[in-house]
Design an enzyme around this catalytic site. Structure first.
Site, PDB file in Angstrom:
ATOM      1  CG  LEU A  63      -1.831  -1.234   1.360  1.00 55.42           C
ATOM      2  CD1 LEU A  63      -2.678  -1.125   2.619  1.00 55.42           C
ATOM      3  CD2 LEU A  63      -2.726  -1.382   0.141  1.00 55.42           C
ATOM      4  N   PRO A  64       0.247   2.427  -0.271  1.00 55.10           N
ATOM      5  CG  PRO A  64      -1.108   3.940  -1.422  1.00 55.10           C
ATOM      6  CD  PRO A  64      -1.146   2.640  -0.697  1.00 55.10           C
ATOM      7  CB  THR A  94       8.129   2.393   1.550  1.00 54.63           C
ATOM      8  OG1 THR A  94       8.789   1.495   0.664  1.00 54.63           O
ATOM      9  CG2 THR A  94       9.170   3.241   2.261  1.00 54.63           C
ATOM     10  CE  LYS A 169      12.193   1.768  -0.019  1.00 52.22           C
ATOM     11  NZ  LYS A 169      12.631   1.420  -1.353  1.00 52.22           N
ATOM     12  CE  LYS A 244       5.702   6.233   1.399  1.00 48.36           C
ATOM     13  NZ  LYS A 244       5.391   4.948   0.799  1.00 48.36           N
TER      14      LYS A 244
HETATM   15  P1  NAD Z   1       0.487   2.539  -6.150  1.00 52.80           P
HETATM   16  O1  NAD Z   1      -0.131   3.821  -5.714  1.00 52.80           O
HETATM   17  O2  NAD Z   1       0.689   2.276  -7.598  1.00 52.80           O
HETATM   18  O3  NAD Z   1      -0.364   1.304  -5.556  1.00 52.80           O
HETATM   19  C1  NAD Z   1      -0.972   1.277  -4.294  1.00 52.80           C
HETATM   20  C2  NAD Z   1      -2.303   0.558  -4.432  1.00 52.80           C
HETATM   21  O4  NAD Z   1      -2.885   0.386  -3.132  1.00 52.80           O
HETATM   22  C3  NAD Z   1      -3.346   1.333  -5.263  1.00 52.80           C
HETATM   23  O5  NAD Z   1      -3.766   0.530  -6.340  1.00 52.80           O
HETATM   24  C4  NAD Z   1      -4.469   1.618  -4.271  1.00 52.80           C
HETATM   25  O6  NAD Z   1      -5.764   1.582  -4.870  1.00 52.80           O
HETATM   26  C5  NAD Z   1      -4.297   0.482  -3.281  1.00 52.80           C
HETATM   27  N1  NAD Z   1      -4.895   0.716  -1.972  1.00 52.80           N
HETATM   28  C6  NAD Z   1      -4.708   1.753  -1.126  1.00 52.80           C
HETATM   29  N2  NAD Z   1      -5.401   1.569   0.020  1.00 52.80           N
HETATM   30  C7  NAD Z   1      -6.035   0.367  -0.097  1.00 52.80           C
HETATM   31  C8  NAD Z   1      -6.897  -0.379   0.740  1.00 52.80           C
HETATM   32  N3  NAD Z   1      -7.257   0.054   1.958  1.00 52.80           N
HETATM   33  N4  NAD Z   1      -7.362  -1.558   0.287  1.00 52.80           N
HETATM   34  C9  NAD Z   1      -7.023  -2.006  -0.932  1.00 52.80           C
HETATM   35  N5  NAD Z   1      -6.189  -1.364  -1.781  1.00 52.80           N
HETATM   36  C10 NAD Z   1      -5.716  -0.172  -1.369  1.00 52.80           C
HETATM   37  O7  NAD Z   1       1.870   2.450  -5.358  1.00 52.80           O
HETATM   38  P2  NAD Z   1       3.153   1.543  -5.726  1.00 52.80           P
HETATM   39  O8  NAD Z   1       4.044   2.287  -6.661  1.00 52.80           O
HETATM   40  O9  NAD Z   1       2.695   0.176  -6.061  1.00 52.80           O
HETATM   41  O10 NAD Z   1       3.907   1.541  -4.313  1.00 52.80           O
HETATM   42  C11 NAD Z   1       3.453   0.750  -3.217  1.00 52.80           C
HETATM   43  C12 NAD Z   1       4.453   0.866  -2.094  1.00 52.80           C
HETATM   44  O11 NAD Z   1       5.739   0.442  -2.554  1.00 52.80           O
HETATM   45  C13 NAD Z   1       4.648   2.302  -1.577  1.00 52.80           C
HETATM   46  O12 NAD Z   1       4.768   2.264  -0.176  1.00 52.80           O
HETATM   47  C14 NAD Z   1       5.936   2.750  -2.237  1.00 52.80           C
HETATM   48  O13 NAD Z   1       6.632   3.720  -1.459  1.00 52.80           O
HETATM   49  C15 NAD Z   1       6.713   1.446  -2.296  1.00 52.80           C
HETATM   50  N6  NAD Z   1       7.725   1.369  -3.353  1.00 52.80           N
HETATM   51  C16 NAD Z   1       7.432   1.775  -4.611  1.00 52.80           C
HETATM   52  C17 NAD Z   1       8.410   1.703  -5.600  1.00 52.80           C
HETATM   53  C18 NAD Z   1       8.117   2.148  -7.018  1.00 52.80           C
HETATM   54  O14 NAD Z   1       9.055   2.272  -7.798  1.00 52.80           O
HETATM   55  N7  NAD Z   1       6.857   2.358  -7.379  1.00 52.80           N
HETATM   56  C19 NAD Z   1       9.694   1.207  -5.289  1.00 52.80           C
HETATM   57  C20 NAD Z   1       9.943   0.750  -4.002  1.00 52.80           C
HETATM   58  C21 NAD Z   1       8.952   0.842  -3.026  1.00 52.80           C
END
Ligand code: NAD
Length: 295
Positions: A63-64, A94, A169, A244
């Protein structure tokens, strides 16, 4: 083969869940966005997070931010009460270490082990199953989840107790931000004084200034092929996500009383870049534009 519930099917979670299904696991998925639920090949869709949590051996979330994780597990319609005792929970989001520890403690009272397991490696790592996992929580729980980590990732590190994965991290990404800003600053100084960025990069790579950002993720356009700077900073690791993570580093430092002047400056630089250059949705190496008006 495990029965897995997976919630959070965004840029990272979607491909991670698909990799688990492709490896033969029985995966039930849920996201607030219905189209994402139907897009995970090989998985079955759940109508709610609670349904995804019921009757599974392992429950994974991606999740975000911390408030989403706390809401998912401990909120009004939280999944905690739907997880059977003995279920292994792996949160790959994260988030701030304090929330990770709070949720893990609440689940432990219900007989559920929780690992905080944030990742490095970006969307390419999620798709290719080559992520690096930084895991906090009981070693025995990590061993229970190891086969699944090995499907989603290439490197798995046990950082320590609950919350330690998040702290690792935060430290890594703070250092990455400092290195990237410093690299962009040095390249701009050289170019503005008449040097070719590729020549300067090669000299510094072979000298004591060499670092990952300069060597394999060069922020100056045209120096390296296949990196974000050579495709208009599209894709990669977004500036918004780096801002973030730097916020999480500041919170962590406040809580422990650490001074982080370099991290704090890096946060201000990325924040200024994000708003001044409308760069939140560009790769974080676009910080080069804060220094180099010509690109
Ligand atoms: P994203 O915004 O693409 O995906 C998050 C998903 O969570 C969304 O589809 C949203 O609808 C869903 N969501 C939120 N609350 C919810 C709930 N209560 N129930 C069900 N679904 C819910 O984000 P992402 O890029 O996939 O990143 C996810 C995590 O990974 C973050 O914490 C980010 O910091 C970390 N991260 C991302 C990257 C990257 O390159 N994108 C790299 C390393 C770490």
């Amino acid at each position: 083969m495990s029965k897995i519930g997976f919630v959070g099917l965004g840029n990272m979670g979607g491909p991670m869940a698909a990799n688990l299904a492709a490896a033969g696991h029985e995966v039930k998925v849920f996201d607030l966005v219905p189209e994402l639920v139907n897009a995970v090949q090989g998985a079955s869709g759940a109508a709610s997070a609670a349904e995804a949590a019921s009757g599974v051996d392992v429950f994974i979330s991606m999740l975000p931010a911390g408030r989403h994780v706390q809401g998912l597990y401990l909120g009004e319609a939280g999944v905690a009460e739907h997880l059977a005792a003995g279920t292994l929970v792996i949160d790959c989001s994260t988030i701030d270490p304090a929330t990770a520890q709070k949720v893990a403690a609440a689940l432990a009272e219900r007989g559920v082990d929780m690992l905080d397991a944030p990742v490095s490696g970006g969307t390419a790592g999620a798709q290719g199953g080559t992520l690096t996992f930084m895991v906090g929580g009981p070693q025995a729980a990590l061993e229970r989840g190891r086969a699944l980590f090995e499907v989603m990732g290439a490197k798995i590190y046990h950082a320590g107790d609950s919350g330690a994965g998040q702290i690792a991290k935060v430290c890594n990404n703070m250092l990455l931000a400092i290195c990237m800003a410093g690299t962009a600053e040095a390249l701009a100084l050289g170019v503005d004084n008449g040097l070719n960025p590729a020549v300067l990069s090669e000299i510094m790579q072979q000298s004591s200034g060499g670092n990952w950002c300069l060597n394999v993720y060069n922020p100056y356009p045209g120096v390296q092929e296949g990196v974000a700077s050579s495709r208009g900073y599209q894709g990669g690791f977004l500036t918004d996500l780096m801002i973030k993570d730097l916020g999480l580093a500041m919170e962590t430092a406040l809580a422990s009383g650490n001074m982080v002047p370099m991290g704090s400056t890096a946060r201000s630089l990325f924040q200024a870049h994000g708003s001044a250059n409308d760069a939140g949705k560009l790769d974080f190496s676009s910080i080069q534009r804060l220094y180099s008006r010509e690109i």
